[in-house]
Design an enzyme around this catalytic site. Structure first.
Site, PDB file in Angstrom:
ATOM      1  N   LYS A  92      15.902  34.378 -25.275  1.00 18.95           N
ATOM      2  CA  LYS A  92      16.303  33.549 -24.135  1.00 18.95           C
ATOM      3  C   LYS A  92      15.792  34.071 -22.802  1.00 18.95           C
ATOM      4  CE  LYS A  92      20.386  31.201 -25.926  1.00 18.95           C
ATOM      5  NZ  LYS A  92      21.828  30.926 -25.736  1.00 18.95           N
ATOM      6  N   LYS A 107      14.998  26.291 -36.254  1.00 23.56           N
ATOM      7  CA  LYS A 107      16.410  25.943 -36.383  1.00 23.56           C
ATOM      8  C   LYS A 107      16.731  24.708 -35.540  1.00 23.56           C
ATOM      9  CE  LYS A 107      19.124  28.288 -33.888  1.00 23.56           C
ATOM     10  NZ  LYS A 107      19.880  29.243 -33.121  1.00 23.56           N
ATOM     11  N   LYS A 156      20.663  22.704 -30.009  1.00 22.45           N
ATOM     12  CA  LYS A 156      21.331  21.778 -29.095  1.00 22.45           C
ATOM     13  C   LYS A 156      20.444  21.434 -27.909  1.00 22.45           C
ATOM     14  CE  LYS A 156      25.122  24.305 -28.869  1.00 22.45           C
ATOM     15  NZ  LYS A 156      26.419  24.851 -28.490  1.00 22.45           N
TER      16      LYS A 156
HETATM   17  P1  TYM Z   1      26.553  27.804 -30.549  1.00 20.35           P
HETATM   18  O1  TYM Z   1      27.294  27.044 -29.508  1.00 20.35           O
HETATM   19  O2  TYM Z   1      25.104  28.010 -30.361  1.00 20.35           O
HETATM   20  O3  TYM Z   1      26.740  27.139 -31.951  1.00 20.35           O
HETATM   21  C1  TYM Z   1      28.019  26.795 -32.456  1.00 20.35           C
HETATM   22  C2  TYM Z   1      28.088  27.077 -33.952  1.00 20.35           C
HETATM   23  O4  TYM Z   1      27.104  26.307 -34.655  1.00 20.35           O
HETATM   24  C3  TYM Z   1      26.305  27.156 -35.464  1.00 20.35           C
HETATM   25  N1  TYM Z   1      24.924  26.611 -35.502  1.00 20.35           N
HETATM   26  C4  TYM Z   1      24.283  26.257 -36.625  1.00 20.35           C
HETATM   27  N2  TYM Z   1      24.650  26.272 -37.911  1.00 20.35           N
HETATM   28  C5  TYM Z   1      23.758  25.816 -38.832  1.00 20.35           C
HETATM   29  N3  TYM Z   1      22.525  25.339 -38.493  1.00 20.35           N
HETATM   30  C6  TYM Z   1      22.115  25.311 -37.201  1.00 20.35           C
HETATM   31  N4  TYM Z   1      20.916  24.833 -36.886  1.00 20.35           N
HETATM   32  C7  TYM Z   1      23.015  25.776 -36.203  1.00 20.35           C
HETATM   33  N5  TYM Z   1      22.938  25.886 -34.845  1.00 20.35           N
HETATM   34  C8  TYM Z   1      24.111  26.403 -34.452  1.00 20.35           C
HETATM   35  C9  TYM Z   1      26.360  28.498 -34.776  1.00 20.35           C
HETATM   36  O5  TYM Z   1      26.053  29.548 -35.676  1.00 20.35           O
HETATM   37  C10 TYM Z   1      27.797  28.533 -34.304  1.00 20.35           C
HETATM   38  O6  TYM Z   1      28.648  28.948 -35.343  1.00 20.35           O
HETATM   39  N6  TYM Z   1      27.577  32.605 -29.611  1.00 20.35           N
HETATM   40  C11 TYM Z   1      28.119  31.378 -30.168  1.00 20.35           C
HETATM   41  C12 TYM Z   1      29.404  30.925 -29.498  1.00 20.35           C
HETATM   42  C13 TYM Z   1      30.498  31.932 -29.467  1.00 20.35           C
HETATM   43  C14 TYM Z   1      31.274  32.367 -30.571  1.00 20.35           C
HETATM   44  C15 TYM Z   1      32.199  33.296 -30.041  1.00 20.35           C
HETATM   45  C16 TYM Z   1      31.254  32.054 -31.928  1.00 20.35           C
HETATM   46  C17 TYM Z   1      30.968  32.583 -28.372  1.00 20.35           C
HETATM   47  N7  TYM Z   1      31.992  33.387 -28.711  1.00 20.35           N
HETATM   48  C18 TYM Z   1      33.132  33.914 -30.863  1.00 20.35           C
HETATM   49  C19 TYM Z   1      32.186  32.707 -32.747  1.00 20.35           C
HETATM   50  C20 TYM Z   1      33.113  33.616 -32.227  1.00 20.35           C
HETATM   51  C21 TYM Z   1      27.097  30.279 -29.997  1.00 20.35           C
HETATM   52  O7  TYM Z   1      26.264  30.319 -29.144  1.00 20.35           O
HETATM   53  O8  TYM Z   1      27.281  29.196 -30.787  1.00 20.35           O
END
Ligand code: TYM
Length: 331
Positions: free
Chosen positions: A113, A194, A197
């Site tokens: 990033k 992947k 979003k």
């Molecule tokens: P984020 O917002 O990017 O994504 C949310 C959740 O979706 C999953 N995910 C995917 N799973 C399968 N295929 C994909 N292409 C895909 N893209 C995203 C992510 O693995 C996630 O579970 N850092 C985290 C947010 C966060 C968090 C936390 C998660 C902040 N604090 C504490 C768990 C516990 C994130 O950016 O997720």
């Protein structure tokens, strides 16, 4: 009951990867655990250039409503906004001071990033510490996430162990909970990368949005990249076909052999059409519940208020434990 914690950043266009990899898993296992699900708004501002205040506020509420629309039941699970519980920021600072900078420079997400630029915000480097605070505040046993979050959970475990050793803080060491199938959904237009979003927001045909209309879902799936002749076997096809088969597998809950028997040697038109139908039917009730929730936002705000109150009560005791362990004078 063991405790589960997870969250989604309120940024970009929430997609079927977020649903399959994370949110659907939370919903399915709700009865087995004590669940806490957070809209991680403080993480979203680590890319401040992407924040437009009005859109950001709407996105935060959208994600909270989507949790409920996807089947998270506020009677069974705590749902709240990260910024409503100041203990997340507080524990983050305490953890910051014991986090070696080298651990942060090593994180692949930061490298990707920041693109090596030194003008990125400090928050982006510090992102994993805030995430560790999220998880550790609630004495979390399991963190259901997609495959891309593995490194963050490893980091959280290492940090918890470090602070336990240094200050006897008694933090619970969490474990990632990752689906065997569907933990890494790939872009429909580019199955080498992947599903994301931010890309989904910019490019039609990249993702299936959880809130997409049926005709948009249809277009995206029908034009998805497929990459080998008529093969529809999980272990003998390119990443594009495998991605479609996997989505079919997770949503239909059918065994792989049955899916292969249905689609192998048939041409991809059949698989794609079946996947369109399955996806549209799967997401239809989500879209309807979402619309209802948006029509009565008072209910949503009530859920968030109740959630934040419960979360604060738990988070407060953890912060006190860490402060005591470190030797702070009690107020
Ligand atoms: P984020 O917002 O990017 O994504 C949310 C959740 O979706 C999953 N995910 C995917 N799973 C399968 N295929 C994909 N292409 C895909 N893209 C995203 C992510 O693995 C996630 O579970 N850092 C985290 C947010 C966060 C968090 C936390 C998660 C902040 N604090 C504490 C768990 C516990 C994130 O950016 O997720």
């Amino acid at each position: 009951k063991k405790r589960v914690f997870s969250g989604v950043q309120p940024t970009g266009k929430l997609h079927i990867g977020n649903y399959v990899g994370a949110i659907s898993q939370w919903a399915e296992n709700q009865d087995a655990y004590d669940n806490i699900f957070c809209v991680v708004d403080l993480h979203a501002i680590t890319i401040p250039e992407a924040i437009e205040p009005k859109a950001f506020r709407a996105k935060c509420l959208e994600v909270a409503a989507l949790y409920i629309a996807c089947g998270i039941d506020p009677a069974k699970s705590t749902i709240f906004m990260q910024s409503h519980v100041p203990e997340h920021s507080e524990l983050s600072w305490l953890l910051n001071c014991v986090t070696p900078l080298g651990w942060l420079y090593r994180m692949t997400q930061f490298k990707a990033k920041s693109g090596g630029s030194e003008s990125v915000g400090t928050g982006l480097l510090d992102y994993p510490v805030l995430m560790a605070a999220d998880i550790l505040l609630y004495d979390t046993h399991f963190v259901p996430v997609g495959d891309d979050q593995k490194q963050h959970i490893e980091f959280t475990r290492d940090l918890a162990q470090r602070i336990n050793t240094m200050f006897n803080a008694g933090l619970v060491i969490p474990e990632a909970q990752i689906r065997a199938s569907g933990a890494r959904v790939m872009g429909l237009d580019d199955p080498e990368s992947k599903m994301s979003k931010s890309t989904g927001e910019q490019k039609k045909g990249h993702s299936i949005g959880i809130l997409d209309e049926p005709n948009v879902i249809k277009k995206a799936i029908m034009s998805a990249t497929t990459d080998c002749e008529n093969e529809a076997r999980f272990d003998h096809c390119g990443p594009g076909v495998k991605n479609l088969l996997t989505l079919y597998e997770v949503m239909s809950k059918q065994p792989r052999e049955q899916i292969e028997a249905e689609f192998h040697g048939q041409g991809y038109g059949k698989l794609k059409k079946a996947l369109v139908e399955l996806t549209v039917e799967h997401l239809r009730p989500v879209r309807e519940r979402y619309a209802d929730l948006m029509n009565n936002q008072d209910h949503l705000h009530d859920v968030l208020k109740t959630g934040a109150d419960r979360a604060r009560a738990i988070a407060g005791t953890t912060v006190t434990r860490v402060r005591d362990g470190m030797g702070f004078v009690r107020p």
